[in-house]
Scaffold this active site. Structure first.
Site, PDB file in Angstrom:
ATOM      1  N   GLU A 125      34.349  41.979  45.851  1.00  0.00           N
ATOM      2  CA  GLU A 125      34.973  43.293  45.705  1.00  0.00           C
ATOM      3  C   GLU A 125      35.027  43.740  44.241  1.00  0.00           C
ATOM      4  O   GLU A 125      35.372  42.955  43.358  1.00  0.00           O
ATOM      5  CB  GLU A 125      36.387  43.230  46.289  1.00  0.00           C
ATOM      6  N   HIS A 166      42.193  49.823  51.749  1.00  0.00           N
ATOM      7  CA  HIS A 166      42.947  49.148  50.689  1.00  0.00           C
ATOM      8  C   HIS A 166      44.451  49.358  50.833  1.00  0.00           C
ATOM      9  O   HIS A 166      44.927  50.481  50.982  1.00  0.00           O
ATOM     10  CB  HIS A 166      42.484  49.697  49.327  1.00  0.00           C
ATOM     11  N   GLU A 181      38.370  51.424  46.516  1.00  0.00           N
ATOM     12  CA  GLU A 181      39.820  51.568  46.538  1.00  0.00           C
ATOM     13  C   GLU A 181      40.370  52.444  45.416  1.00  0.00           C
ATOM     14  O   GLU A 181      41.421  53.064  45.568  1.00  0.00           O
ATOM     15  CB  GLU A 181      40.498  50.200  46.459  1.00  0.00           C
ATOM     16  N   ALA A 190      42.608  40.484  36.888  1.00  0.00           N
ATOM     17  CA  ALA A 190      41.721  40.329  35.738  1.00  0.00           C
ATOM     18  C   ALA A 190      42.016  41.328  34.625  1.00  0.00           C
ATOM     19  O   ALA A 190      41.862  41.010  33.439  1.00  0.00           O
ATOM     20  CB  ALA A 190      40.265  40.467  36.191  1.00  0.00           C
ATOM     21  N   LYS A 206      41.630  36.579  43.761  1.00  0.00           N
ATOM     22  CA  LYS A 206      41.287  37.341  42.570  1.00  0.00           C
ATOM     23  C   LYS A 206      40.395  36.493  41.664  1.00  0.00           C
ATOM     24  O   LYS A 206      40.629  35.295  41.477  1.00  0.00           O
ATOM     25  CB  LYS A 206      42.552  37.753  41.814  1.00  0.00           C
ATOM     26  N   ASN A 243      38.253  43.157  40.533  1.00  0.00           N
ATOM     27  CA  ASN A 243      39.009  44.267  39.952  1.00  0.00           C
ATOM     28  C   ASN A 243      38.298  44.946  38.782  1.00  0.00           C
ATOM     29  O   ASN A 243      38.878  45.175  37.724  1.00  0.00           O
ATOM     30  CB  ASN A 243      40.404  43.815  39.525  1.00  0.00           C
ATOM     31  N   ARG A 253      52.142  51.048  38.447  1.00  0.00           N
ATOM     32  CA  ARG A 253      52.241  51.024  36.985  1.00  0.00           C
ATOM     33  C   ARG A 253      52.597  52.378  36.378  1.00  0.00           C
ATOM     34  O   ARG A 253      53.434  52.459  35.504  1.00  0.00           O
ATOM     35  CB  ARG A 253      50.964  50.472  36.337  1.00  0.00           C
TER      36      ARG A 253
END
Length: 386
Positions: free
Chosen positions: A240, A316, A266, A35, A185, A216, A71
Site C-alpha cells: 500500500e 480506508h 486513501e 513512516a 506498517k 504510507n 492531525r
C-alpha cells in the site's frame, strides 16, 4: 370521470427542519507513528477530530453522519460546515445528489476537494442514514447489497512504534478475535528492519494468513522498486502507498511490474482525483475513504468507475461506514478494521471467521454515545426542532 387538479409539485412532502453539527475530539490511548513520523514529516498522532452532523425533518425523520480529520483540519471542517449548513433547511432530504451539489456551490470558491467536500461529507452521510432509516433498511440494503458480511483486516496493531515482540502478540490476538487479515506498517529509514518485521510476522502466522504492508507514501521510485521486489516472496495481499499518493505514473509502473497487487487512493479527496488514478491504472486495489472524498455520493461514483475498470476495493478507515459501502460493491472487498472510533457510538460491529458482519439495524445502525457528547468542544444548530 374527473382527474385531480393537484400537480405533483404542489403535493407537500417532508423537508429538513433542523441541523446540528458538532466538533468532537477523540483521544488516542497511544500516540501513533508511521513512516512519516520516523522521517520527521509528521508528529505522532494523538487525537482524531470528528465532525458529526445530525439532521431532523419536519416529519420527525432523523439521520446521523460524520467526517473526520487527523492531525489538522478539524476546526476548518467545522467552520466550513457551519457556513454551508443553512442551505440544508427546507430541502427535501431524499434529494441527496441535488443537496450535495447545492452545498458544493455554496462553498465553490474553496474548491471541490479536500476540506470543503469533507465538511459536505458529514451531511451527505447523514442524509443517506436518514433515507435508509425511513425505509427501515440498513444502508447496505438501501444501496443494494451483494453480501451480508465483508472480509476485514486489522491495522491498529501493526504501527511502526510497536516493538517486534508486541507486533507478533497483536497479530495473533487479532486473528484469534476473528479478524481475517493483518496489515503492517513499513517505510523505515532502514529497509532491512522492515523486511525483518514482515518476515517475522509471516513466519508467526503461517503462509496462509492474509498479510498486507503499508509504506504510507514513504519511498521514492528506486526504493519502491527494490522494496516491492524484495517483498514479492511473502505472498502479500497488497503493498500500500509505496509512493507519493499523487504519483499516478509511478504507482502504475509498480502495478505493471510486480505480481503483488498495489493499493492506493486513501489520501485522495475527490472523485476527480480517483478518476485520474483509475485512468492511469495506478493500482490493483482502490482505497477510497468515504468521509475524505465528500461522503457517500462521490464514493458511489468512484466505486462505479472502479468496478468498470475491474479494480478490487479496500476502503480506508471508518469501518462503521465502509462495512455498508463494501457490502454494496460488486466484487469481494477488504474493509479496514480500526476500533478507534468505537467509544463514539453505542453500537459495535460484529467480527466472525475473518469477516465483519453488516449491521441489520436501519441506516448506519449507529447512535452517538454519551462519551462522544462529552468530548464535543463546540457545536452549532440551524433551523428549529420539529
Amino acid at each position: 370521470m374527473t382527474t385531480s387538479s393537484i400537480s405533483p409539485a404542489s403535493v407537500p412532502g417532508d423537508s429538513i427542519a433542523w441541523v446540528r453539527i458538532s466538533s468532537c475530539y477523540l483521544p488516542l490511548a497511544t500516540p501513533i507513528s508511521d513512516a512519516k513520523v520516523l522521517t520527521g514529516r509528521q508528529k505522532p498522532m494523538t487525537e482524531i477530530a470528528m465532525l458529526f452532523a445530525e439532521i431532523r425533518t419536519k416529519d420527525g425523520n432523523e439521520g446521523l453522519g460524520f467526517s473526520y480529520s487527523k492531525r489538522a483540519g478539524g476546526p476548518g471542517q467545522f467552520a466550513h460546515a457551519q457556513e454551508i449548513a443553512p442551505a440544508l433547511i427546507g430541502e427535501d432530504p431524499s434529494d441527496i445528489a441535488k443537496i450535495w451539489t447545492k452545498l458544493c456551490w455554496a462553498g465553490a470558491s474553496v474548491g471541490r476537494s479536500g476540506m470543503a467536500v469533507q465538511a459536505i461529507g458529514a451531511f451527505d452521510v447523514a442524509l443517506y442514514d436518514l433515507k435508509a432509516r425511513r425505509a427501515g433498511l440498513s444502508l447496505a440494503k438501501l444501496l443494494g447489497a451483494h453480501r451480508d458480511s465483508v472480509r476485514c483486516y486489522n491495522t491498529s496493531g501493526g504501527f511502526l512504534h510497536t516493538p517486534l515482540d508486541q507486533l507478533l502478540v497483536n497479530a495473533q490476538a487479532s486473528r484469534e478475535r476473528g479478524i481475517g487479515g493483518i496489515k503492517l506498517k513499513v517505510g523505515q529509514p532502514d529497509g532491512a528492519l522492515d523486511m525483518r518485521r514482515v518476515e517475522a510476522v509471516r513466519k508467526h502466522l503461517g503462509d496462509a494468513a492474509p498479510l498486507m504492508v503499508d509504506a504510507n507514501q514513504q519511498w521514492d521510485r528506486p526504493t519502491a522498486q527494490r522494496m516491492c521486489r524484495a517483498l514479492e516472496r511473502f505472498d502479500l495481499v497488497w503493498i500500500e502507498e509505496p509512493l507519493d499518493a499523487y504519483d499516478f505514473e509511478g504507482h502504475a509502473a509498480l502495478a505493471a511490474a510486480f505480481d503483488t497487487p498495489i493499493a492506493t487512493g486513501e489520501m485522495l479527496t475527490s472523485a476527480a482525483e480517483h478518476q485520474e488514478l483509475i485512468r492511469n491504472r495506478s493500482c490493483d486495489y482502490l482505497m477510497p475513504d468515504g468521509p475524505r472524498v465528500g461522503g457517500i455520493t462521490p464514493f458511489l461514483k468512484i466505486a462505479a468507475l472502479a468496478e468498470n475498470a475491474g479494480l478490487m476495493l479496500g476502503p480506508h478507515f471508518a469501518m462503521e461506514l465502509h462495512v455498508h459501502l463494501g457490502a454494496a460493491y460488486a466484487t469481494e472487498p477488504w474493509v479496514e478494521h480500526f476500533d478507534w472510533l468505537e467509544p463514539l457510538f453505542n453500537e459495535r460491529l460484529e467480527i466472525r471467521d475473518g469477516r465483519m458482519l453488516v449491521p441489520t439495524r436501519p441506516g448506519l445502525g449507529l447512535s452517538l454515545s454519551e462519551q462522544a457528547r462529552a468530548w464535543t468542544r463546540v457545536h452549532a444548530e440551524f433551523g428549529k426542532q420539529p
